[in-house]
Design an enzyme around this catalytic site. Structure first.
Site, PDB file in Angstrom:
ATOM      1  N   LYS A   8      -0.152   7.756   8.308  1.00 40.39           N
ATOM      2  CA  LYS A   8       0.008   9.506   7.901  1.00 40.39           C
ATOM      3  C   LYS A   8      -1.506   9.821   7.534  1.00 40.39           C
ATOM      4  O   LYS A   8      -2.008   9.199   6.643  1.00 40.39           O
ATOM      5  CB  LYS A   8       1.170   9.949   7.170  1.00 40.39           C
ATOM      6  CG  LYS A   8       1.229   9.256   5.888  1.00 40.39           C
ATOM      7  CD  LYS A   8       0.501  10.213   4.743  1.00 40.39           C
ATOM      8  CE  LYS A   8       1.023   9.465   3.095  1.00 40.39           C
ATOM      9  NZ  LYS A   8       0.409   9.531   2.156  1.00 40.39           N
ATOM     10  N   PRO A  91      -5.407   0.671   7.812  1.00 39.32           N
ATOM     11  CA  PRO A  91      -5.901   0.372   6.189  1.00 39.32           C
ATOM     12  C   PRO A  91      -5.378   0.473   5.535  1.00 39.32           C
ATOM     13  O   PRO A  91      -4.808   1.447   4.634  1.00 39.32           O
ATOM     14  CB  PRO A  91      -7.493   1.193   6.336  1.00 39.32           C
ATOM     15  CG  PRO A  91      -7.518   3.142   7.123  1.00 39.32           C
ATOM     16  CD  PRO A  91      -6.362   1.835   7.948  1.00 39.32           C
ATOM     17  N   ALA A  94      -5.722   3.258   1.235  1.00 36.84           N
ATOM     18  CA  ALA A  94      -6.410   4.784   1.976  1.00 36.84           C
ATOM     19  C   ALA A  94      -5.459   6.272   2.156  1.00 36.84           C
ATOM     20  O   ALA A  94      -6.442   6.801   2.769  1.00 36.84           O
ATOM     21  CB  ALA A  94      -6.759   4.393   3.954  1.00 36.84           C
ATOM     22  N   GLY A  95      -4.600   5.640   1.815  1.00 34.44           N
ATOM     23  CA  GLY A  95      -3.858   6.898   1.241  1.00 34.44           C
ATOM     24  C   GLY A  95      -2.789   7.241   2.626  1.00 34.44           C
ATOM     25  O   GLY A  95      -2.863   8.404   2.829  1.00 34.44           O
ATOM     26  N   GLY A  98       0.345   3.046   5.386  1.00 37.45           N
ATOM     27  CA  GLY A  98       0.591   1.492   5.674  1.00 37.45           C
ATOM     28  C   GLY A  98       1.797   1.335   5.564  1.00 37.45           C
ATOM     29  O   GLY A  98       2.352   0.859   6.174  1.00 37.45           O
ATOM     30  N   GLY A  99       1.893   1.367   4.286  1.00 39.41           N
ATOM     31  CA  GLY A  99       2.953   0.013   3.972  1.00 39.41           C
ATOM     32  C   GLY A  99       3.993   0.528   3.333  1.00 39.41           C
ATOM     33  O   GLY A  99       5.420   0.538   3.347  1.00 39.41           O
ATOM     34  N   ASP A 133       7.026   7.882  -0.325  1.00 35.61           N
ATOM     35  CA  ASP A 133       6.637   8.232   0.467  1.00 35.61           C
ATOM     36  C   ASP A 133       7.538   7.440   2.015  1.00 35.61           C
ATOM     37  O   ASP A 133       7.869   8.349   2.918  1.00 35.61           O
ATOM     38  CB  ASP A 133       5.119   7.809   1.018  1.00 35.61           C
ATOM     39  CG  ASP A 133       4.021   8.703   0.138  1.00 35.61           C
ATOM     40  OD1 ASP A 133       4.260   9.520  -0.653  1.00 35.61           O
ATOM     41  OD2 ASP A 133       2.794   8.526  -0.137  1.00 35.61           O
TER      42      ASP A 133
END
Length: 227
Positions: A8, A91, A94-95, A98-99, A133
């Site tokens: 996102k 990546p 990177a904000g 992903g996690g 998030d």
């Protein structure tokens, strides 16, 4: 079970203050993009949790994946173990979520594999314990996110423009970026997210006018090459 965990981006982010616990209150527009991690998850016959990550990405023993599974085990009273393999394409630092996207997909997968079949609204309580998030990532749609991440509102509009992602080798930890945030340096208007949402189906130049981020200045201090 094979899954795709989509990255996102924040089209807009405005820091609105802090709550009584000292967490920053945010108003954001989040947009899922096609870049994704590929995940495989299978049930085990024992209670072991094994997580393998490819593409030379280090994952600590205690991570968002194991935390998600353990929270689901506690909430729904089971001990079944899982094997999880993640092909990392999003990546890190990177904000781009992903996690958190991986964690959300794992929560939904366990929900199905264990025949719990809880609605997403019920799973929000698990997601919020993993990370702010993760609630958004349960839905992964164009959305407005408020509070510390727990207030989710789907935006019934279409974002039709292509996006170029540029990520330098160095990255930024979220906590470091917030640590450098100074409200006195934040000159973004308070209603910028309302303006951004209203502009989403208009000319791209109007969208760009309101696509602002309160964390840009601290991010540039940490990784000046982005500028």
């Amino acid at each position: 079970m094979e899954l795709k965990a989509y990255a996102k981006i924040n089209l807009g982010l405005k820091v609105k203050g802090k709550d009584e616990k000292g967490y920053h209150l945010l108003d954001m527009v989040m947009l899922p993009i096609s870049l994704c991690d590929n995940i495989e998850i299978t049930k085990r016959d024992d209670e072991e949790l094994n997580v393998i990550v490819t593409n030379n990405v280090f994952l600590p023993k205690e991570n968002s994946i194991t935390k998600s599974i353990k929270l689901m085990q506690e909430k729904y009273n089971f001990k079944t173990g899982f094997d999880v393999k993640i092909e990392k394409n999003i990546p890190t630092q990177a904000g781009m979520g992903g996690g958190t996207s991986d964690a959300a997909e794992i929560i939904k997968a366990v929900n199905v594999l264990m025949n719990i079949n809880a609605p997403l609204k019920e799973l929000e309580s698990v997601a919020m314990q993993v990370g702010s998030d993760v609630v958004y990532s349960l839905y992964s749609t164009l959305s407005r996110i408020q509070g510390t991440g727990e207030i989710y509102t789907k935006i019934e509009k279409e974002f039709k423009y292509p996006i170029l992602i540029v990520k330098p080798k160095s990255g930024i930890k979220t906590k470091d970026c917030f640590a450098l945030y100074n409200k006195d340096e934040d000159n973004i208007r308070e209603d910028v997210i309302d303006k951004l949402i209203n502009s989403l189906e208009k000319d791209l130049f109007i969208v760009r006018k309101y696509a602002k981020n309160s964390l840009l200045k601290p991010a540039l201090k940490l990784v000046p090459i982005v500028n």
